[in-house]
Design a protein around this motif. Structure first.
Motif, PDB file in Angstrom:
ATOM      1  N   LEU A  13      66.141 -88.808   8.772  1.00  0.00           N
ATOM      2  CA  LEU A  13      65.334 -89.440   7.740  1.00  0.00           C
ATOM      3  C   LEU A  13      65.826 -90.868   7.584  1.00  0.00           C
ATOM      4  CD1 LEU A  13      65.436 -86.606   5.033  1.00  0.00           C
ATOM      5  CD2 LEU A  13      63.714 -86.973   6.803  1.00  0.00           C
ATOM      6  N   SER A  14      64.973 -91.827   7.897  1.00  0.00           N
ATOM      7  CA  SER A  14      65.332 -93.234   7.746  1.00  0.00           C
ATOM      8  C   SER A  14      64.278 -93.926   6.886  1.00  0.00           C
ATOM      9  CB  SER A  14      65.497 -93.915   9.105  1.00  0.00           C
ATOM     10  OG  SER A  14      64.374 -93.702   9.914  1.00  0.00           O
ATOM     11  N   LEU A  15      64.590 -95.105   6.425  1.00  0.00           N
ATOM     12  CA  LEU A  15      63.727 -95.808   5.485  1.00  0.00           C
ATOM     13  C   LEU A  15      62.329 -96.032   6.062  1.00  0.00           C
ATOM     14  CD1 LEU A  15      63.783 -97.173   2.663  1.00  0.00           C
ATOM     15  CD2 LEU A  15      64.317 -99.303   3.857  1.00  0.00           C
ATOM     16  N   LEU A  16      61.309 -95.640   5.316  1.00  0.00           N
ATOM     17  CA  LEU A  16      59.911 -95.913   5.664  1.00  0.00           C
ATOM     18  C   LEU A  16      59.595 -97.338   5.247  1.00  0.00           C
ATOM     19  CD1 LEU A  16      57.038 -94.904   6.537  1.00  0.00           C
ATOM     20  CD2 LEU A  16      56.702 -94.296   4.121  1.00  0.00           C
ATOM     21  N   ILE A  68      60.150 -89.410   8.791  1.00  0.00           N
ATOM     22  CA  ILE A  68      60.798 -88.206   9.320  1.00  0.00           C
ATOM     23  C   ILE A  68      60.710 -88.201  10.843  1.00  0.00           C
ATOM     24  CG2 ILE A  68      60.753 -85.676   9.334  1.00  0.00           C
ATOM     25  CD1 ILE A  68      59.092 -86.013   6.618  1.00  0.00           C
ATOM     26  N   PHE A  69      61.864 -88.068  11.484  1.00  0.00           N
ATOM     27  CA  PHE A  69      61.912 -87.944  12.936  1.00  0.00           C
ATOM     28  C   PHE A  69      62.466 -86.569  13.284  1.00  0.00           C
ATOM     29  CE2 PHE A  69      63.820 -88.453  17.165  1.00  0.00           C
ATOM     30  CZ  PHE A  69      62.739 -88.973  17.859  1.00  0.00           C
ATOM     31  N   ASP A  70      61.664 -85.776  13.995  1.00  0.00           N
ATOM     32  CA  ASP A  70      62.065 -84.430  14.412  1.00  0.00           C
ATOM     33  C   ASP A  70      62.791 -84.542  15.746  1.00  0.00           C
ATOM     34  OD1 ASP A  70      62.319 -81.788  15.204  1.00  0.00           O
ATOM     35  OD2 ASP A  70      60.207 -81.290  14.923  1.00  0.00           O
ATOM     36  N   LYS A  71      64.086 -84.282  15.734  1.00  0.00           N
ATOM     37  CA  LYS A  71      64.882 -84.403  16.957  1.00  0.00           C
ATOM     38  C   LYS A  71      64.558 -83.310  17.965  1.00  0.00           C
ATOM     39  CE  LYS A  71      68.954 -86.606  15.019  1.00  0.00           C
ATOM     40  NZ  LYS A  71      70.411 -86.447  14.858  1.00  0.00           N
ATOM     41  N   GLN A  72      64.106 -82.161  17.493  1.00  0.00           N
ATOM     42  CA  GLN A  72      63.791 -81.047  18.390  1.00  0.00           C
ATOM     43  C   GLN A  72      62.618 -81.381  19.304  1.00  0.00           C
ATOM     44  OE1 GLN A  72      64.009 -76.936  16.831  1.00  0.00           O
ATOM     45  NE2 GLN A  72      61.871 -76.775  17.456  1.00  0.00           N
TER      46      GLN A  72
END
Length: 191
Positions: A13-16, A68-72
């Motif tokens: 989760l990084s800043l939008l 939101i970045f899904d690493k999977q």
């Protein structure tokens, strides 16, 4: 304001910002993604305005919006935020969460909520985290209950929806003193 990046093995989760919101344009166009929300995100202009509102809240230190970045799957999945941040009373909301249909039911949301709750209680040292959900949105209500949220009440006809319907919102909360038990029972496998 310190801008956290919240991350574990599953999600980042990084800043939008107005520089990265385009990563989730296609997801925002999915049908019925925000069915129970008054937010408009279906067009590029809608999503830009939605993001600009979040950025303005960030500048006022009342919102911390995340992409939101899904690493999977190695893909951007949507957005969420801390909002209504009350620094004096040490209370904030977690909400404005939407993830693409393909990410729903995969465990992504549980990972996100763990990181957000952990940050709110263990880093910010807040006393309470609140959640709101349309009373008709059974899936969201069950998700909040699954992570330990306690139903505290119903705000009757408190929010005007895009179609003119006046929704009622279920109010949930988790207290700081409840967090250790929730963390060890519900989130025991998330560190």
């Amino acid at each position: 304001m310190n801008t956290p990046t919240l991350e574990n093995n599953r999600v980042k989760l990084s800043l939008l910002t107005l520089n990265n919101y385009s990563e989730i344009l296609k997801i925002g166009q999915q049908e019925n993604l925000v069915l129970y929300s008054p937010s408009k995100i279906a067009t590029p202009e809608d999503l830009k305005n939605y993001t600009a509102t979040a950025v303005a809240g960030y500048q006022n230190e009342t919102v911390i919006p995340f992409i939101i970045f899904d690493k999977q799957t190695n893909a951007y999945a949507g957005t969420t935020r801390f909002a209504h941040i009350d620094w004096h009373n040490k209370v904030l909301h977690i909400g404005w969460t939407w993830i693409g249909h393909e990410f729903q039911g995969t465990g992504l949301n549980m990972n996100m909520k763990f990181l957000m709750l952990q940050y709110a209680f263990e880093v910010l040292k807040f006393d309470k985290v609140e959640f709101r959900a349309d009373e008709r949105n059974i899936a969201s209500r069950k998700a909040i209950e699954k992570i330990g949220g306690t139903l505290e009440g119903l705000l009757r006809k408190d929010m005007l929806m895009l179609d003119g319907f006046k929704r009622s919102s279920c109010c949930y909360g988790i207290l700081n003193e409840e967090w250790p038990a929730i963390k060890t029972s519900i989130f025991k496998d998330f560190e």
